[in-house]
Design a protein around this motif. Sequence first.
Motif, PDB file in Angstrom:
ATOM      1  N   UNK A   1       0.805  -1.229   0.000  1.00 32.01           N
ATOM      2  CA  UNK A   1       0.000   0.000   0.000  1.00 32.01           C
ATOM      3  C   UNK A   1       0.836   1.276   0.000  1.00 32.01           C
ATOM      4  N   UNK A   2       1.893   1.393   0.829  1.00 30.30           N
ATOM      5  CA  UNK A   2       2.681   2.635   0.810  1.00 30.30           C
ATOM      6  C   UNK A   2       3.304   2.913  -0.553  1.00 30.30           C
ATOM      7  N   UNK A   3       3.866   1.876  -1.171  1.00 32.98           N
ATOM      8  CA  UNK A   3       4.506   2.049  -2.474  1.00 32.98           C
ATOM      9  C   UNK A   3       3.468   2.371  -3.548  1.00 32.98           C
TER      10      UNK A   3
ATOM     11  N   UNK B   1       4.404  12.888  -5.859  1.00 28.96           N
ATOM     12  CA  UNK B   1       5.330  13.489  -4.892  1.00 28.96           C
ATOM     13  C   UNK B   1       6.664  12.733  -4.975  1.00 28.96           C
ATOM     14  N   UNK B   2       7.715  13.459  -5.269  1.00 25.84           N
ATOM     15  CA  UNK B   2       9.033  12.849  -5.472  1.00 25.84           C
ATOM     16  C   UNK B   2       9.497  12.172  -4.194  1.00 25.84           C
ATOM     17  N   UNK B   3       9.991  10.926  -4.327  1.00 31.17           N
ATOM     18  CA  UNK B   3      10.365  10.175  -3.126  1.00 31.17           C
ATOM     19  C   UNK B   3      11.498   9.203  -3.415  1.00 31.17           C
ATOM     20  N   UNK B   4      12.750   9.721  -3.400  1.00 30.05           N
ATOM     21  CA  UNK B   4      13.894   8.812  -3.477  1.00 30.05           C
ATOM     22  C   UNK B   4      13.954   7.964  -2.213  1.00 30.05           C
ATOM     23  N   UNK B   5      13.421   8.524  -1.137  1.00 30.89           N
ATOM     24  CA  UNK B   5      13.281   7.833   0.149  1.00 30.89           C
ATOM     25  C   UNK B   5      12.067   8.449   0.828  1.00 30.89           C
ATOM     26  N   UNK B   6      11.557   7.791   1.874  1.00 39.04           N
ATOM     27  CA  UNK B   6      10.401   8.350   2.574  1.00 39.04           C
ATOM     28  C   UNK B   6      10.352   7.809   4.001  1.00 39.04           C
ATOM     29  N   UNK B   7       9.580   8.488   4.840  1.00 39.87           N
ATOM     30  CA  UNK B   7       9.373   8.070   6.226  1.00 39.87           C
ATOM     31  C   UNK B   7       8.010   7.389   6.312  1.00 39.87           C
TER      32      UNK B   7
ATOM     33  N   UNK C   1      -2.311  13.340  21.738  1.00 36.41           N
ATOM     34  CA  UNK C   1      -0.993  13.794  22.201  1.00 36.41           C
ATOM     35  C   UNK C   1       0.132  13.037  21.506  1.00 36.41           C
ATOM     36  N   UNK C   2      -0.082  11.738  21.259  1.00 30.14           N
ATOM     37  CA  UNK C   2       0.932  10.943  20.570  1.00 30.14           C
ATOM     38  C   UNK C   2       1.064  11.384  19.113  1.00 30.14           C
ATOM     39  N   UNK C   3      -0.060  11.664  18.470  1.00 31.32           N
ATOM     40  CA  UNK C   3      -0.016  12.154  17.094  1.00 31.32           C
ATOM     41  C   UNK C   3       0.746  13.477  17.029  1.00 31.32           C
ATOM     42  N   UNK C   4       0.438  14.345  17.975  1.00 29.22           N
ATOM     43  CA  UNK C   4       1.112  15.641  18.029  1.00 29.22           C
ATOM     44  C   UNK C   4       2.612  15.460  18.180  1.00 29.22           C
ATOM     45  N   UNK C   5       3.004  14.543  19.040  1.00 33.41           N
ATOM     46  CA  UNK C   5       4.429  14.282  19.266  1.00 33.41           C
ATOM     47  C   UNK C   5       5.100  13.762  18.002  1.00 33.41           C
ATOM     48  N   UNK C   6       4.440  12.833  17.315  1.00 31.81           N
ATOM     49  CA  UNK C   6       5.022  12.252  16.099  1.00 31.81           C
ATOM     50  C   UNK C   6       5.215  13.320  15.024  1.00 31.81           C
ATOM     51  N   UNK C   7       4.188  14.117  14.766  1.00 31.99           N
ATOM     52  CA  UNK C   7       4.306  15.138  13.728  1.00 31.99           C
ATOM     53  C   UNK C   7       5.314  16.217  14.116  1.00 31.99           C
ATOM     54  N   UNK C   8       5.424  16.505  15.413  1.00 32.85           N
ATOM     55  CA  UNK C   8       6.396  17.494  15.866  1.00 32.85           C
ATOM     56  C   UNK C   8       7.827  17.050  15.563  1.00 32.85           C
ATOM     57  N   UNK C   9       8.084  15.746  15.721  1.00 30.65           N
ATOM     58  CA  UNK C   9       9.432  15.241  15.442  1.00 30.65           C
ATOM     59  C   UNK C   9       9.739  15.265  13.950  1.00 30.65           C
ATOM     60  N   UNK C  10       8.694  15.394  13.116  1.00 28.79           N
ATOM     61  CA  UNK C  10       8.882  15.368  11.665  1.00 28.79           C
ATOM     62  C   UNK C  10       8.724  16.742  11.022  1.00 28.79           C
ATOM     63  N   UNK C  11       8.603  17.761  11.842  1.00 29.57           N
ATOM     64  CA  UNK C  11       8.319  19.105  11.325  1.00 29.57           C
ATOM     65  C   UNK C  11       9.354  19.562  10.291  1.00 29.57           C
ATOM     66  N   UNK C  12      10.610  19.213  10.496  1.00 31.57           N
ATOM     67  CA  UNK C  12      11.666  19.680   9.599  1.00 31.57           C
ATOM     68  C   UNK C  12      12.301  18.536   8.807  1.00 31.57           C
ATOM     69  N   UNK C  13      11.648  17.397   8.804  1.00 29.86           N
ATOM     70  CA  UNK C  13      12.103  16.272   8.007  1.00 29.86           C
ATOM     71  C   UNK C  13      11.825  16.572   6.523  1.00 29.86           C
ATOM     72  N   UNK C  14      12.851  16.464   5.681  1.00 31.59           N
ATOM     73  CA  UNK C  14      12.682  16.832   4.282  1.00 31.59           C
ATOM     74  C   UNK C  14      12.228  15.674   3.389  1.00 31.59           C
ATOM     75  N   UNK C  15      12.074  14.484   3.965  1.00 31.70           N
ATOM     76  CA  UNK C  15      11.552  13.358   3.201  1.00 31.70           C
ATOM     77  C   UNK C  15      10.024  13.322   3.290  1.00 31.70           C
ATOM     78  N   UNK C  16       9.352  12.820   2.268  1.00 24.13           N
ATOM     79  CA  UNK C  16       7.896  12.657   2.348  1.00 24.13           C
ATOM     80  C   UNK C  16       7.526  11.706   3.487  1.00 24.13           C
ATOM     81  N   UNK C  17       6.356  11.908   4.051  1.00 22.60           N
ATOM     82  CA  UNK C  17       5.854  11.081   5.145  1.00 22.60           C
ATOM     83  C   UNK C  17       4.631  10.313   4.648  1.00 22.60           C
ATOM     84  N   UNK C  18       4.591   9.020   4.935  1.00 23.57           N
ATOM     85  CA  UNK C  18       3.469   8.168   4.515  1.00 23.57           C
ATOM     86  C   UNK C  18       2.898   7.472   5.739  1.00 23.57           C
ATOM     87  N   UNK C  19       1.577   7.463   5.861  1.00 23.72           N
ATOM     88  CA  UNK C  19       0.962   6.741   6.978  1.00 23.72           C
ATOM     89  C   UNK C  19      -0.420   6.230   6.584  1.00 23.72           C
TER      90      UNK C  19
END
Length: 282
Positions: free
Chosen positions: A120-122, A130-136, A146-164
């Motif tokens: 499914x992710x691929x 969305x260009x994705x040589x790599x992704x999270x 609160x857990x969702x908030x924490x997860x997205x906060x850790x990814x705020x400046x991540x330059x790779x695409x995020x998939x969930x």
Amino acid sequence: MVRPSEAGILFVVATPLGNLKDITLRALEVLKSADLIASEDTRTTRKLLSTYGIKTKLISLHEHNEKRRTPEIISRLKSGWRVALVSEAGTPGISDPGAYLVRQARAAGIQVIPVPGPSAPIAALSVSGIRAEAFVFLGFLPQSLSKKTEIFSTLRYQQLPVVFFESPRRIKESLQVAVRILGDREAFLAREMTKVHEEYYLGSLKQLTEMISEREARGEFVVVISGAKAEVGQIDLSDLICQLLEDGLPAGEVARVLARDLGLSRKELYKKIISIKRGDDG
């Protein structure tokens, strides 16, 4: 079927996400020739087997019985059985049960062979644009806000695409948290991929959040969010630290996240964070 006492093989078999025609020829051969199929959802697997006239013995292996049932399967493998592991859809072990059985099989000296196919992710990334040589990949997000908030906060400046992955009951909240923390980035929604009512949407996070808010969400979603565009040299480090601290992350976690995403010294970052918390940073 009784096999001679030679080492068996555990096949990890990818199965269709929805459209039963997305099964590979090799997967069909393995499922037909196996002595046993261990399935996350036997009802779904029976439909697949029935479609292709496969009568291999089927047992359940899901998150609630995996540890209890694994010794039985390992015993069969040691006696020479060929066992196929399948999930409800897609590839086993990717946000689905199976990793425990695979580890135990390897520890027992059993050969483990992948039979690749749908993922499914691929699939979602391939049609997102969305260009994705790599992704999270995050799998299914936690239910806790609160857990969702924490997860997205850790990814705020991540330059790779995020998939969930997300359920219809929680997709609206998850998109709202994402746009609040990550900003209005380009994003992509895939709903019910390969099934009768499949839908795909590309737009900004705000646009997709508004769209979901105005309609009844049905079916599971795969969400792709583009990465951050800021370069390290353009970032105000003190501002980043303050924003992450305001999101509730402890100092040590802020240092870890920024060290990972920006390639800076974790030790020096921690010193700066403590200085900012004390009000000493000018």
